[in-house]
Structures are given as C-alpha cells and as structure tokens.
Design a protein around this motif. Structure first.
Motif, PDB file in Angstrom:
ATOM      1  N   TYR A 268      30.929 -54.667 -15.237  1.00 56.21           N
ATOM      2  CA  TYR A 268      30.324 -55.996 -15.133  1.00 56.21           C
ATOM      3  C   TYR A 268      30.806 -57.011 -16.175  1.00 56.21           C
ATOM      4  CZ  TYR A 268      26.861 -54.481 -11.637  1.00 56.21           C
ATOM      5  OH  TYR A 268      26.238 -54.031 -10.495  1.00 56.21           O
ATOM      6  N   THR A 269      30.177 -57.042 -17.346  1.00 56.74           N
ATOM      7  CA  THR A 269      30.430 -58.135 -18.284  1.00 56.74           C
ATOM      8  C   THR A 269      31.689 -57.954 -19.125  1.00 56.74           C
ATOM      9  OG1 THR A 269      28.951 -57.101 -19.908  1.00 56.74           O
ATOM     10  CG2 THR A 269      27.983 -58.762 -18.442  1.00 56.74           C
ATOM     11  N   SER A 270      32.312 -56.788 -19.097  1.00 59.90           N
ATOM     12  CA  SER A 270      33.567 -56.611 -19.852  1.00 59.90           C
ATOM     13  C   SER A 270      34.794 -56.648 -18.945  1.00 59.90           C
ATOM     14  CB  SER A 270      33.548 -55.311 -20.663  1.00 59.90           C
ATOM     15  OG  SER A 270      33.490 -54.186 -19.816  1.00 59.90           O
ATOM     16  N   GLY A 271      34.598 -56.867 -17.653  1.00 67.41           N
ATOM     17  CA  GLY A 271      35.707 -57.140 -16.757  1.00 67.41           C
ATOM     18  C   GLY A 271      36.455 -55.916 -16.279  1.00 67.41           C
ATOM     19  N   LEU A 272      37.694 -56.137 -15.862  1.00 65.49           N
ATOM     20  CA  LEU A 272      38.551 -55.060 -15.370  1.00 65.49           C
ATOM     21  C   LEU A 272      39.128 -54.295 -16.544  1.00 65.49           C
ATOM     22  CD1 LEU A 272      40.065 -53.756 -12.893  1.00 65.49           C
ATOM     23  CD2 LEU A 272      41.973 -55.257 -13.517  1.00 65.49           C
ATOM     24  N   ARG A 273      38.927 -52.991 -16.534  1.00 73.94           N
ATOM     25  CA  ARG A 273      39.502 -52.113 -17.560  1.00 73.94           C
ATOM     26  C   ARG A 273      40.414 -51.114 -16.855  1.00 73.94           C
ATOM     27  NH1 ARG A 273      37.070 -55.204 -21.637  1.00 73.94           N
ATOM     28  NH2 ARG A 273      37.879 -53.655 -23.111  1.00 73.94           N
ATOM     29  N   VAL A 274      41.578 -50.880 -17.401  1.00 73.96           N
ATOM     30  CA  VAL A 274      42.549 -49.968 -16.801  1.00 73.96           C
ATOM     31  C   VAL A 274      42.694 -48.756 -17.714  1.00 73.96           C
ATOM     32  CG1 VAL A 274      44.887 -49.684 -15.909  1.00 73.96           C
ATOM     33  CG2 VAL A 274      43.748 -51.912 -15.750  1.00 73.96           C
ATOM     34  N   TYR A 275      42.467 -47.566 -17.158  1.00 72.18           N
ATOM     35  CA  TYR A 275      42.521 -46.327 -17.914  1.00 72.18           C
ATOM     36  C   TYR A 275      43.704 -45.487 -17.439  1.00 72.18           C
ATOM     37  CZ  TYR A 275      37.594 -47.614 -18.621  1.00 72.18           C
ATOM     38  OH  TYR A 275      36.418 -48.284 -18.887  1.00 72.18           O
ATOM     39  N   HIS A 276      44.367 -44.827 -18.377  1.00 72.84           N
ATOM     40  CA  HIS A 276      45.418 -43.867 -18.041  1.00 72.84           C
ATOM     41  C   HIS A 276      44.799 -42.482 -17.986  1.00 72.84           C
ATOM     42  CE1 HIS A 276      49.214 -41.612 -18.195  1.00 72.84           C
ATOM     43  NE2 HIS A 276      49.782 -42.735 -17.802  1.00 72.84           N
ATOM     44  N   THR A 277      45.208 -41.694 -16.987  1.00 74.14           N
ATOM     45  CA  THR A 277      44.588 -40.387 -16.755  1.00 74.14           C
ATOM     46  C   THR A 277      45.469 -39.225 -17.212  1.00 74.14           C
ATOM     47  OG1 THR A 277      45.466 -40.273 -14.494  1.00 74.14           O
ATOM     48  CG2 THR A 277      43.310 -41.318 -14.783  1.00 74.14           C
ATOM     49  N   GLY A 278      46.456 -39.505 -18.060  1.00 78.37           N
ATOM     50  CA  GLY A 278      47.398 -38.464 -18.476  1.00 78.37           C
ATOM     51  C   GLY A 278      46.741 -37.269 -19.145  1.00 78.37           C
ATOM     52  N   LYS A 279      45.603 -37.467 -19.799  1.00 77.01           N
ATOM     53  CA  LYS A 279      44.922 -36.374 -20.483  1.00 77.01           C
ATOM     54  C   LYS A 279      43.568 -36.076 -19.848  1.00 77.01           C
ATOM     55  CE  LYS A 279      47.184 -36.954 -24.965  1.00 77.01           C
ATOM     56  NZ  LYS A 279      47.002 -37.105 -26.431  1.00 77.01           N
TER      57      LYS A 279
END
Length: 426
Positions: A360-371
């Motif tokens: 919601y209030t922190s927007g789009l977050r992109v996470y890497h799933t390598g680990k």
C-alpha cells in the motif's frame, strides 16, 4: 493533469465496511482512515508530476522515492474516469501485440493501451454490472482466451465477461459480452490458463470458498463445482501442478490464502475432480492477522504469502512469508522476509527470479528470489507511489501490479493516484 481522491467514495467505503460480513471483514481497517479534505487533495495533486520521469538521486520527478525503477507514464484517476481504483490485470493482443492494462475501480473496468509505454491511452470502460451504494466497490479482473472476467463485492454483480478483441476497433463505453449469475457477489478470482477454469472466492456461495466456473468457452460460462470445507478463501492460485512433489504431478491444485472463522491458514486443495475436491493441507502460522494473498514461484517449489493485518495487529514491518511446497501434504514455513518499511503488504506476483509486491503506502517493491531456499528475499528496486508516508494503513497507495507485459514494463494500480507505468532497470 490533475486527479481528485473522492472523499465521498472513501466515506462510502468506510460506512460500508462497518459490520461487514467476512467476505470483506479485513477491510474494516478503512474505518480508521481520516482522508484529507477535497481542497487539500486538489492542491497537492495539481502540483504533483505526471508523465515520464527517470529515477535520479532516489527520486522520480522530485516526488516519488525510488531505486532502480523509472516512471514511463502516469494516468490520474480523473484520466481513467474513476473516483477510486483498486485491482488490475493485463492483456497482450496476440494479433497486434499491443499491451493493455486493465484497471478496476468504483465505476467499472477501464482498458488502457500501453503499447507506447510513455503515452498510455484510455480506450474505454466496461461499467459495473450493478452499482450498489451499500457495498464496497472494489472489483477483481483476470483474463482467459482473449476475454476479461470481472467480479465485484456489489450485489447482484455476478461475473462479467468482456471480449478484449473489441479493443482493436472500439472505444468508449462498452457493454458486457456475457454474464454469469451463479453468485451475487465475490471478492476475487483466479483463472487456471491450463484448464480454462475460473476459481471465484469470497462469494455468497460455497461458504466463501472455491466457486468453480468453466470458462473454456468464455462467453458461455458454466458452474463446475464447489469447495467449502476450509471456509472463506480470500485469494487463490490454481495450477496444473508441475512442481517437485511427484505424488501430484499433472493434478490441478489450488493454493489458498484462507482467512476463515477458525483462523488464518495457507491451504492446498486438489480440484482435479470438480465434483469431489480433495483437501491436501491446511497450515496455520504465527503472528497472523488476515491471510490475504500469495503466489508460487515459476517452478512451483515456493509460495510467497502475505497477511494483510499482521503489520497492524503485531507491529511488525512489511512481511512476506516463504513456504516450501516440496511436499504438498506437509508444506513448511521456512522463513519470513521483513522489509524495512512499515506499510501493509497487499498483492505479490512472481516472474522469473523476481517478485513484484504491491505494498500500500510504500509502493511497488521488487524482491530477488535467489536465496529463497534459505527462507529469505532481497529487495533490489522500488518505486513509492505514495510519498506521504509508509504508515501501516489503508489511506492510499498501490493495490496491485502486473508485470507480464510483452514490453517488459510494470503496471501499478493505486487507490488514489490511478495507474503508473513503470520500467525496471537492468
């Protein structure tokens, strides 16, 4: 361009959720919102930027905190013809290769041509099947067979069917091509592209569980089955299973965010036989608030899961739970990833080795799933569409996102600022 957050619409939503049935009881937190006045919102949004803006020194257009993501275009609520926006999905026309963002909102479903990502253009709107002023007005959209399927909490909305190929030649206000009346209201739906089955959840049928609809002939949807044993299901992802558990190879399996009257769970159901679904597992978890939504990694080994009220109820940072699905009969919660923000997480989707989270209030977050096998994620980029704050509240920000467009852009829907078209660097 300017946009106005419709305080009247928020007030309507606030009034509607008080004493709401379980199908949207988690949204009662909207009752805590004290929205800004119309004049305050107009002044702020008139001064805010639109259009293309690169992320420079941690800001896009001097307004939106960002890292590794540029803004290609932005359409305000006013541009979309909406007073409040919520869920979104997308479609790439197989004939023209044009990309379209599909945005749900108060007044209906809006279709936006983003084939030129720096010049997003509204094509038209499919009005709501019914506008019920006494119910929340969010709606959910999924696509199958060049058709969009739309559900809503409004009564009696049922499920609308719209032929997306009409966008090639038509504009303006559309009519639905078919309608499924098998339920009055619904919170959400998922469609398995491998089988042409829609799984509608949070309806007034099947105890709020899986209401199954055969949409393989999109304009002739038919009831296929019901699963009610786990009670209310808020969201689901159903797949033809190709993951590591050989016992279920080739079976049709649903992975559910199960916010039931007896607790919060991640549940798994074998729906291969629609007339006799078989529950596989139902797992509780610690520090729960409201089991909201989750998505499998592309290899179907891991399930990333969000709880919509744990940040509010337990004072934790934005949390994503990681479930190892190597054994579907005994899934394991192997870790949690707590972001460095305090906002509430909403919808998360995976593509390749990335996860796109609308918080919601922190927007789009992109996470890497390598680990991910170690029970952790790593944030690699973000774009904060709500610069006011990162409060654990429902006061504004992003509802959902869609990152599977042909042009490798990301659509982000927001409640108060409309549609963002974003580009992840590298």
């Amino acid at each position: 361009m300017r946009a106005i957050l419709a305080t009247a619409a928020i007030a309507l939503l606030t009034a509607a959720v008080v004493g709401a049935p379980q199908a949207w009881a988690h949204e009662q937190a909207f009752d805590q919102v004290s929205p800004p006045t119309m004049e305050e919102r107009q002044t702020e949004l008139q001064a805010a930027p639109s259009g293309t803006a690169k992320c420079v020194n941690g800001l896009a257009a001097g307004t939106y905190a960002c890292d590794g993501i540029d803004m290609l275009d932005h359409l305000w609520l006013e541009d979309l013809g909406l007073s409040f926006a919520n869920d979104m999905w997308g479609w790439t026309d197989p004939a023209t290769q044009k990309d379209y963002a599909i945005i749900g909102g108060t007044e209906g479903t809006v279709f936006v041509d983003i084939s030129n990502p720096t010049d997003a253009t509204v094509v038209g709107m499919l009005p709501a099947h019914v506008l019920d002023p006494n119910r929340p007005f969010w709606r959910d959209i999924k696509v199958y067979g060049n058709h969009a399927f739309v559900v809503s909490e409004q009564i009696p909305h049922g499920m609308q069917v719209f032929d997306l190929t009409r966008l090639r030649t038509e504009t303006g206000t559309f009519t639905e091509d078919a309608h499924y009346p098998g339920f009055a209201n619904a919170h959400n739906l998922n469609i398995n592209p491998g089988t042409g089955l829609a799984y509608v959840v949070g309806t007034n049928t099947c105890a709020g569980g899986l209401h199954m609809v055969d949409v393989s002939a999109p304009e002739s949807p038919t009831f296929a089955g019901c699963f009610s044993e786990h009670g209310y299901i808020h969201d689901t992802q159903c797949v033809v299973y190709s993951g590591p558990d050989a016992d279920y190879a080739g079976r049709e399996i649903c992975f559910n965010s199960n916010a039931a009257s007896d607790g919060n769970f991640v549940s798994i159901v074998d729906v291969t036989d629609k007339s006799a679904p078989v529950p596989i597992a139902r797992m509780p978890y610690a520090e729960s608030g409201y089991s909201h939504q989750g998505w499998l990694t592309p290899n179907q080994r891991y399930f990333l899961h969000g709880d919509e009220l744990d940040e509010l109820d337990h004072g934790i940072n934005t949390r994503t739970r990681i479930w190892d699905m190597a054994d579907l009969d005994n899934p394991q919660h192997i870790g949690t990833f707590d972001n460095d923000t305090t906002s509430i997480d909403h919808n998360i989707y995976t593509e390749r080795r990335l996860a796109y989270a609308s918080n919601y209030t922190s927007g789009l977050r992109v996470y890497h799933t390598g680990k991910i096998g170690e029970g952790t994620l790593k944030e690699v980029a973000y774009f904060d569409v709500y610069p006011e704050n990162d409060n654990p509240s429902f006061e504004g920000g992003t509802w959902s996102n869609y990152g599977w467009f042909k042009r490798d852009v990301i659509g982000v829907s927001t409640m108060d600022r409309g549609l963002f078209v974003l580009k992840l660097r590298n």
